[in-house]
Design a protein around this motif. Structure first.
Motif, mmCIF file in Angstrom:
data_model
loop_
_atom_site.group_PDB
_atom_site.id
_atom_site.type_symbol
_atom_site.label_atom_id
_atom_site.label_comp_id
_atom_site.label_asym_id
_atom_site.label_seq_id
_atom_site.Cartn_x
_atom_site.Cartn_y
_atom_site.Cartn_z
ATOM 1 N N ILE A 1 5.514 4.433 9.126
ATOM 2 C CA ILE A 1 5.218 3.128 9.718
ATOM 3 C C ILE A 1 4.655 2.164 8.684
ATOM 4 C CG2 ILE A 1 3.711 1.961 11.388
ATOM 5 C CD1 ILE A 1 4.073 4.470 13.181
ATOM 6 N N GLY A 2 3.749 2.640 7.833
ATOM 7 C CA GLY A 2 3.126 1.782 6.836
ATOM 8 C C GLY A 2 4.120 1.056 5.939
ATOM 9 N N PRO A 3 5.020 1.780 5.262
ATOM 10 C CA PRO A 3 5.995 1.101 4.393
ATOM 11 C C PRO A 3 6.911 0.153 5.153
ATOM 12 C CG PRO A 3 5.893 3.442 3.883
ATOM 13 C CD PRO A 3 5.098 3.240 5.139
ATOM 14 N N ALA A 4 7.275 0.523 6.383
ATOM 15 C CA ALA A 4 8.160 -0.338 7.175
ATOM 16 C C ALA A 4 7.462 -1.648 7.543
ATOM 17 C CB ALA A 4 8.613 0.398 8.438
ATOM 18 N N VAL A 5 6.181 -1.573 7.877
ATOM 19 C CA VAL A 5 5.419 -2.784 8.189
ATOM 20 C C VAL A 5 5.301 -3.661 6.944
ATOM 21 C CG1 VAL A 5 3.132 -3.658 8.813
ATOM 22 C CG2 VAL A 5 4.121 -1.750 10.094
ATOM 23 N N ALA A 6 5.011 -3.041 5.808
ATOM 24 C CA ALA A 6 4.874 -3.795 4.557
ATOM 25 C C ALA A 6 6.164 -4.524 4.207
ATOM 26 C CB ALA A 6 4.478 -2.844 3.428
ATOM 27 N N GLU B 1 -5.673 -10.197 -4.254
ATOM 28 C CA GLU B 1 -4.664 -10.645 -5.209
ATOM 29 C C GLU B 1 -3.250 -10.675 -4.646
ATOM 30 O OE1 GLU B 1 -5.169 -7.945 -8.430
ATOM 31 O OE2 GLU B 1 -7.210 -8.667 -8.905
ATOM 32 N N GLN B 2 -2.921 -9.715 -3.773
ATOM 33 C CA GLN B 2 -1.530 -9.604 -3.335
ATOM 34 C C GLN B 2 -1.347 -9.313 -1.865
ATOM 35 O OE1 GLN B 2 -0.373 -6.354 -5.936
ATOM 36 N NE2 GLN B 2 -1.104 -4.802 -4.513
ATOM 37 N N GLY B 3 -2.459 -9.073 -1.147
ATOM 38 C CA GLY B 3 -2.308 -8.637 0.231
ATOM 39 C C GLY B 3 -1.728 -7.233 0.245
ATOM 40 N N GLY B 4 -1.386 -6.747 1.429
ATOM 41 C CA GLY B 4 -0.766 -5.433 1.481
ATOM 42 C C GLY B 4 -1.035 -4.700 2.778
ATOM 43 N N VAL B 5 -0.330 -3.595 2.925
ATOM 44 C CA VAL B 5 -0.571 -2.662 4.017
ATOM 45 C C VAL B 5 -1.242 -1.446 3.389
ATOM 46 C CG1 VAL B 5 0.479 -1.180 5.768
ATOM 47 C CG2 VAL B 5 1.387 -3.480 5.374
ATOM 48 N N PHE B 6 -2.472 -1.164 3.808
ATOM 49 C CA PHE B 6 -3.290 -0.128 3.190
ATOM 50 C C PHE B 6 -3.426 1.053 4.140
ATOM 51 C CE2 PHE B 6 -4.447 -4.202 1.455
ATOM 52 C CZ PHE B 6 -4.527 -3.971 0.082
ATOM 53 N N LEU B 7 -2.995 2.222 3.686
ATOM 54 C CA LEU B 7 -3.034 3.421 4.520
ATOM 55 C C LEU B 7 -4.219 4.291 4.122
ATOM 56 C CD1 LEU B 7 -1.637 5.160 6.701
ATOM 57 C CD2 LEU B 7 -0.263 6.187 4.870
ATOM 58 N N GLY B 8 -5.076 4.584 5.099
ATOM 59 C CA GLY B 8 -6.195 5.491 4.855
ATOM 60 C C GLY B 8 -7.336 4.880 4.077
ATOM 61 N N ARG B 9 -8.197 5.767 3.521
ATOM 62 C CA ARG B 9 -9.343 5.386 2.700
ATOM 63 C C ARG B 9 -10.322 4.469 3.423
ATOM 64 N NH1 ARG B 9 -4.778 5.455 -0.066
ATOM 65 N NH2 ARG B 9 -4.566 7.192 -1.538
ATOM 66 N N ALA B 10 -10.453 4.671 4.727
ATOM 67 C CA ALA B 10 -11.405 3.906 5.538
ATOM 68 C C ALA B 10 -11.220 2.410 5.355
ATOM 69 C CB ALA B 10 -12.844 4.314 5.197
ATOM 70 N N GLY B 11 -9.968 1.972 5.279
ATOM 71 C CA GLY B 11 -9.664 0.569 5.043
ATOM 72 C C GLY B 11 -10.285 -0.368 6.065
ATOM 73 N N ALA B 12 -10.331 0.061 7.318
ATOM 74 C CA ALA B 12 -10.904 -0.799 8.360
ATOM 75 C C ALA B 12 -12.388 -1.042 8.125
ATOM 76 C CB ALA B 12 -10.689 -0.179 9.737
ATOM 77 N N ALA B 13 -13.079 -0.064 7.534
ATOM 78 C CA ALA B 13 -14.502 -0.229 7.221
ATOM 79 C C ALA B 13 -14.685 -1.058 5.957
ATOM 80 C CB ALA B 13 -15.169 1.132 7.060
ATOM 81 N N VAL B 14 -13.896 -0.749 4.939
ATOM 82 C CA VAL B 14 -14.017 -1.438 3.651
ATOM 83 C C VAL B 14 -13.686 -2.924 3.780
ATOM 84 C CG1 VAL B 14 -13.135 -1.548 1.283
ATOM 85 C CG2 VAL B 14 -13.514 0.677 2.366
#
Length: 209
Positions: free
Chosen positions: A17-22, A107-120
């Motif tokens: 899903i992540g790559p497809a959204v990106a 710098e570029q935006g993006g779709v970030f998978l994991g690594r507590a992205g919602a918190a960071v």
């Protein structure tokens, strides 16, 4: 620039899903680039960076998940908090990953998978935070089907991953990754087809412009 974070439990097709959204949003899909960037910043090997990464097969989360029951959290048989015991403390890797995530988002935006992205990236205006989750039984069936393995093996993989990722987020961010209040959108991607999940996320991301 559009920013989407995806927290995905194992067996919910996050890596599809992540790559497809990106691609639909015209921004990079950021996953494996994080440990490489961390290794470069800290001057360590990629293998050492991966050992501290929650998305890696043998990342820090795996070790934390087994160690959280102990009075002291150990890493590789060494107390993680003994000064000088390791070239880089686990916290140093995690904070470096946070910096990479924030810099890439700026710098570029993006779709970030994991690594507590919602918190960071919780305070970043316009960022969409998504959780992919489903009951364990459905995740087991989906993992077994997609991987061609038995359901018993799929259950063990899922349980190990769940413990590890929850331990990682609770240890470093003191939050429960399953708490829906952290996300704008929670989707069961074992019931809703992947293309529909992608469409839902893209529509929500575009609505935040």
């Amino acid at each position: 620039m559009r920013v989407v974070t995806i927290s995905a439990t194992y067996g919910t097709a996050g890596s599809q899903i992540g790559p497809a959204v990106a691609e639909r949003l015209g921004v990079p899909f950021v996953d494996r680039a994080i440990p490489s960037a961390v290794a470069q910043e800290l001057g360590c090997t990629l293998e050492e960076a991966l050992a501290h990464d929650d998305r890696a097969e043998h990342g820090l989360g795996r070790l934390l998940s087994g160690a959280m029951r102990l009075p002291t959290v150990t890493f590789g048989g060494v107390d993680m908090y003994v000064p000088g015991a390791m070239p880089h403390a686990p916290e140093e890797f995690v904070r470096a990953a946070e910096r990479m995530l924030k810099d890439m988002a700026d710098e570029q935006g993006g779709v970030f998978l994991g690594r507590a992205g919602a918190a960071v990236l919780a305070d970043r205006p316009g960022a969409l935070h998504v959780r992919l989750d489903a009951p364990v039984k459905r995740r087991i069936r989906q993992t077994a089907t997609l991987s061609g393995i038995g359901e018993r093996e799929a259950r063990k993989i899922i349980e190990d991953n769940d413990r590890a990722r929850v331990a990682y987020v609770r240890h470093f961010y003191r939050i429960d990754p399953a708490d829906p209040c952290q996300y704008h959108l929670v989707v069961d991607s074992t019931t809703i087809p992947v293309p529909t999940c992608v469409e839902l996320i893209v529509t929500a991301a575009e609505a935040l412009d």
